[in-house]
Scaffold this active site. Structure first.
Site, mmCIF file in Angstrom:
data_model
loop_
_atom_site.group_PDB
_atom_site.id
_atom_site.type_symbol
_atom_site.label_atom_id
_atom_site.label_comp_id
_atom_site.label_asym_id
_atom_site.label_seq_id
_atom_site.Cartn_x
_atom_site.Cartn_y
_atom_site.Cartn_z
ATOM 1 N N CYS A 1 0.815 -1.223 0.000
ATOM 2 C CA CYS A 1 0.000 0.000 0.000
ATOM 3 C C CYS A 1 0.843 1.265 0.000
ATOM 4 O O CYS A 1 0.378 2.322 -0.409
ATOM 5 C CB CYS A 1 -0.934 0.001 1.195
ATOM 6 S SG CYS A 1 -2.010 -1.435 1.234
ATOM 7 N N ASN B 1 -10.338 -0.090 -0.647
ATOM 8 C CA ASN B 1 -8.895 0.048 -0.411
ATOM 9 C C ASN B 1 -8.142 -0.571 -1.590
ATOM 10 O O ASN B 1 -8.094 -1.788 -1.727
ATOM 11 C CB ASN B 1 -8.567 -0.671 0.907
ATOM 12 C CG ASN B 1 -7.083 -0.723 1.219
ATOM 13 O OD1 ASN B 1 -6.238 -0.491 0.363
ATOM 14 N ND2 ASN B 1 -6.763 -1.050 2.459
ATOM 15 N N HIS C 1 -3.434 7.079 2.924
ATOM 16 C CA HIS C 1 -3.832 5.812 2.308
ATOM 17 C C HIS C 1 -5.292 5.532 2.645
ATOM 18 O O HIS C 1 -5.705 5.661 3.796
ATOM 19 C CB HIS C 1 -2.915 4.700 2.840
ATOM 20 C CG HIS C 1 -3.349 3.335 2.455
ATOM 21 N ND1 HIS C 1 -3.819 3.027 1.196
ATOM 22 C CD2 HIS C 1 -3.401 2.171 3.166
ATOM 23 C CE1 HIS C 1 -4.124 1.742 1.143
ATOM 24 N NE2 HIS C 1 -3.885 1.202 2.328
HETATM 25 O O1 UT7 Z 1 -4.194 -1.450 3.240
HETATM 26 C C1 UT7 Z 1 -3.203 -2.023 4.013
HETATM 27 C C2 UT7 Z 1 -3.359 -1.711 5.454
HETATM 28 N N1 UT7 Z 1 -4.617 -2.234 5.912
HETATM 29 C C3 UT7 Z 1 -5.326 -1.575 6.793
HETATM 30 O O2 UT7 Z 1 -4.945 -0.501 7.199
HETATM 31 C C4 UT7 Z 1 -6.572 -2.229 7.322
HETATM 32 C C5 UT7 Z 1 -6.576 -2.167 8.819
HETATM 33 N N2 UT7 Z 1 -7.659 -2.879 9.456
HETATM 34 C C6 UT7 Z 1 -8.963 -2.523 9.374
HETATM 35 O O3 UT7 Z 1 -9.321 -1.637 8.616
HETATM 36 C C7 UT7 Z 1 -9.927 -3.185 10.304
HETATM 37 O O4 UT7 Z 1 -9.200 -4.032 11.169
HETATM 38 C C8 UT7 Z 1 -11.051 -4.027 9.616
HETATM 39 C C9 UT7 Z 1 -12.033 -3.069 8.937
HETATM 40 C C10 UT7 Z 1 -10.442 -4.981 8.605
HETATM 41 C C11 UT7 Z 1 -11.844 -4.791 10.687
HETATM 42 O O5 UT7 Z 1 -12.338 -3.909 11.666
HETATM 43 P P1 UT7 Z 1 -12.052 -4.166 13.226
HETATM 44 O O6 UT7 Z 1 -12.733 -3.102 13.968
HETATM 45 O O7 UT7 Z 1 -10.573 -4.294 13.427
HETATM 46 O O8 UT7 Z 1 -12.799 -5.541 13.475
HETATM 47 P P2 UT7 Z 1 -12.239 -6.868 14.179
HETATM 48 O O9 UT7 Z 1 -11.426 -7.639 13.233
HETATM 49 O O10 UT7 Z 1 -11.648 -6.518 15.514
HETATM 50 O O11 UT7 Z 1 -13.573 -7.670 14.443
HETATM 51 C C12 UT7 Z 1 -14.605 -7.171 15.330
HETATM 52 C C13 UT7 Z 1 -15.741 -8.160 15.391
HETATM 53 C C14 UT7 Z 1 -15.310 -9.584 15.726
HETATM 54 O O12 UT7 Z 1 -16.367 -10.164 16.475
HETATM 55 P P3 UT7 Z 1 -16.297 -10.270 18.092
HETATM 56 O O13 UT7 Z 1 -15.057 -11.051 18.386
HETATM 57 O O14 UT7 Z 1 -16.202 -8.827 18.565
HETATM 58 O O15 UT7 Z 1 -17.572 -10.920 18.448
HETATM 59 C C15 UT7 Z 1 -15.228 -10.276 14.384
HETATM 60 O O16 UT7 Z 1 -15.434 -11.663 14.476
HETATM 61 O O17 UT7 Z 1 -16.393 -8.257 14.102
HETATM 62 C C16 UT7 Z 1 -16.341 -9.626 13.611
HETATM 63 N N3 UT7 Z 1 -16.048 -9.578 12.177
HETATM 64 C C17 UT7 Z 1 -16.994 -9.392 11.259
HETATM 65 N N4 UT7 Z 1 -18.323 -9.242 11.347
HETATM 66 C C18 UT7 Z 1 -19.008 -9.046 10.203
HETATM 67 C C19 UT7 Z 1 -14.855 -9.663 11.577
HETATM 68 N N5 UT7 Z 1 -14.990 -9.528 10.246
HETATM 69 C C20 UT7 Z 1 -16.314 -9.363 10.024
HETATM 70 C C21 UT7 Z 1 -17.083 -9.149 8.858
HETATM 71 N N6 UT7 Z 1 -18.410 -8.995 8.995
HETATM 72 N N7 UT7 Z 1 -16.514 -9.072 7.652
#
Ligand code: UT7
Length: 337
Positions: A122, A293, A262
């Site tokens: 990225c 993204n 980004h």
């Molecule tokens: O481009 C290169 C660099 N990349 C980035 O900068 C991306 C950085 N990361 C992110 O943007 C975020 O981490 C995401 C948008 C990918 C995810 O958001 P998050 O707030 O970090 O969510 P999480 O992975 O901590 O998951 C939160 C909850 C979990 O459930 P519990 O454990 O709280 O019950 C996950 O199981 O959401 C659940 N979850 C989902 N639910 C619905 C994880 N993925 C999904 C999904 N749909 N796709």
């Protein structure tokens, strides 16, 4: 012992023109949620993404790059023959060798420009701008075409909850050339290889093909991401890098007009803007909402859109910052062409 000549180039470098290519297909959240047991509401809340651009078969890495580059060249007022170096930042050109840059340079009609790809995920486009600026000032090239391009859908697992909804396709290009005044500030860049595994190709090609002892998976090695640690790293560490890029360029927050981070996640963009204490007046790129993204393409796509929509005006001071797999990052201040 011979004394070698030590030529130098232009006193300064600047961005002369920016171009973009967005794939035709607009994919709403509704189209991706079933395969990942998600919802439009969750995706918008966690990432700010409403739609993303996904390429159709004819919208190849080369095709999107050439289209974006032609626009950048036209806006720079240059012919392809005036480009003597082409740098392509990408992680989704699926031919390991040769570099797609050589094919792009040829299709554009350059006079056998130097052409190579760089792999910094990225942050690749900002790496490319830093290199181009140095090439122009050192005399290695007069006009450099920097392209950030991805067709991430080729390496996406559409059933992977952590990546399927976030990543996208597209291309952005910028022409860097000589200038009497500084148009590209010093780069602040780096990497944190301790976090190498957070965003990566799941397995290497040998594991796909296999060997006499171990059969290969035979499955395309997809992109994997541990989103939350990346999210925390980007939200907390990248604001400092942005501030360092401003300091190194000698630009105060009051002199900053445009912020082009980004386009990874709207929450990261907001967290960085808060941590940097950006004045309300600074216009912030928010292209991720409709584009998703698009990794190496995200910064030039977002910048081009701001220019096209009049949010970034010629002569404005813009802070570019990008970060991703590696983990790697790069930031610099540029003057908007
Ligand atoms: O481009 C290169 C660099 N990349 C980035 O900068 C991306 C950085 N990361 C992110 O943007 C975020 O981490 C995401 C948008 C990918 C995810 O958001 P998050 O707030 O970090 O969510 P999480 O992975 O901590 O998951 C939160 C909850 C979990 O459930 P519990 O454990 O709280 O019950 C996950 O199981 O959401 C659940 N979850 C989902 N639910 C619905 C994880 N993925 C999904 C999904 N749909 N796709």
């Amino acid at each position: 012992m011979a004394t070698l000549t030590n030529p130098t180039g232009a006193p300064h470098a600047t961005v002369l023109g920016v171009g973009a290519y967005r794939p035709r297909r607009i994919v709403p959240n509704a189209e991706v949620v079933d395969a990942i047991d998600s919802s439009d509401e969750w995706i918008q809340q966690r990432s700010g993404i409403k739609t993303r651009r996904w390429a159709e078969p004819d919208e190849t890495v080369q095709m999107m790059s050439v289209e974006a580059s032609r626009i950048a060249l036209e806006r720079a007022g240059l012919d392809a023959q005036q480009i003597d170096c082409v740098v392509v930042a990408t992680v989704s050109h699926l031919l390991q060798t040769p570099a797609v840059a050589a094919a792009i340079a040829h299709e554009l009609g350059t006079e056998q420009a130097a052409a190579f790809d760089i792999s910094a995920a990225c942050s690749g486009f900002c790496h490319g701008i830093a290199m181009a600026s140095d090439f122009v000032r050192a005399g290695s090239a007069r006009h450099v075409l920097v392209i950030g391009v991805e067709r991430l859908t080729d390496i996406l697992d559409l059933t992977d909850r952590g990546t399927a909804f976030i990543f996208a396709d597209g291309a952005g290009a910028a022409v860097v050339g000589p200038s009497d005044t500084p148009g590209i500030g010093p780069v602040v860049w780096g990497s944190d290889g301790e976090q190498f595994d957070l965003i990566r190709q799941r397995e290497d090609w040998r594991d796909v093909v296999g060997n006499p002892e171990t059969p290969g998976s035979g499955v395309m090695p997809h992109l994997t991401m541990q989103g939350n640690p990346v999210f925390r790293w980007a939200s907390f560490s990248m604001a400092k890098i942005g501030q360092q890029a401003l300091d190194r360029a000698g630009v105060s927050l009051d002199e900053l007009d445009v912020f082009v981070p980004h386009q990874a996640n709207m929450r990261i963009i907001d967290a960085m803007a808060r941590a940097m204490k950006l004045p309300e007046r600074v216009r912030i790129a928010r292209d991720v909402a409709d584009q998703g993204n698009s990794s190496a393409a995200s910064v030039p796509l977002a910048l081009e859109r701001m220019i096209a929509e009049g949010e970034a005006r010629s002569g404005d001071t813009a802070l570019l910052i990008a970060f991703g797999a590696g983990l790697s990052y790069a930031a610099q201040v540029v003057v908007v062409p």
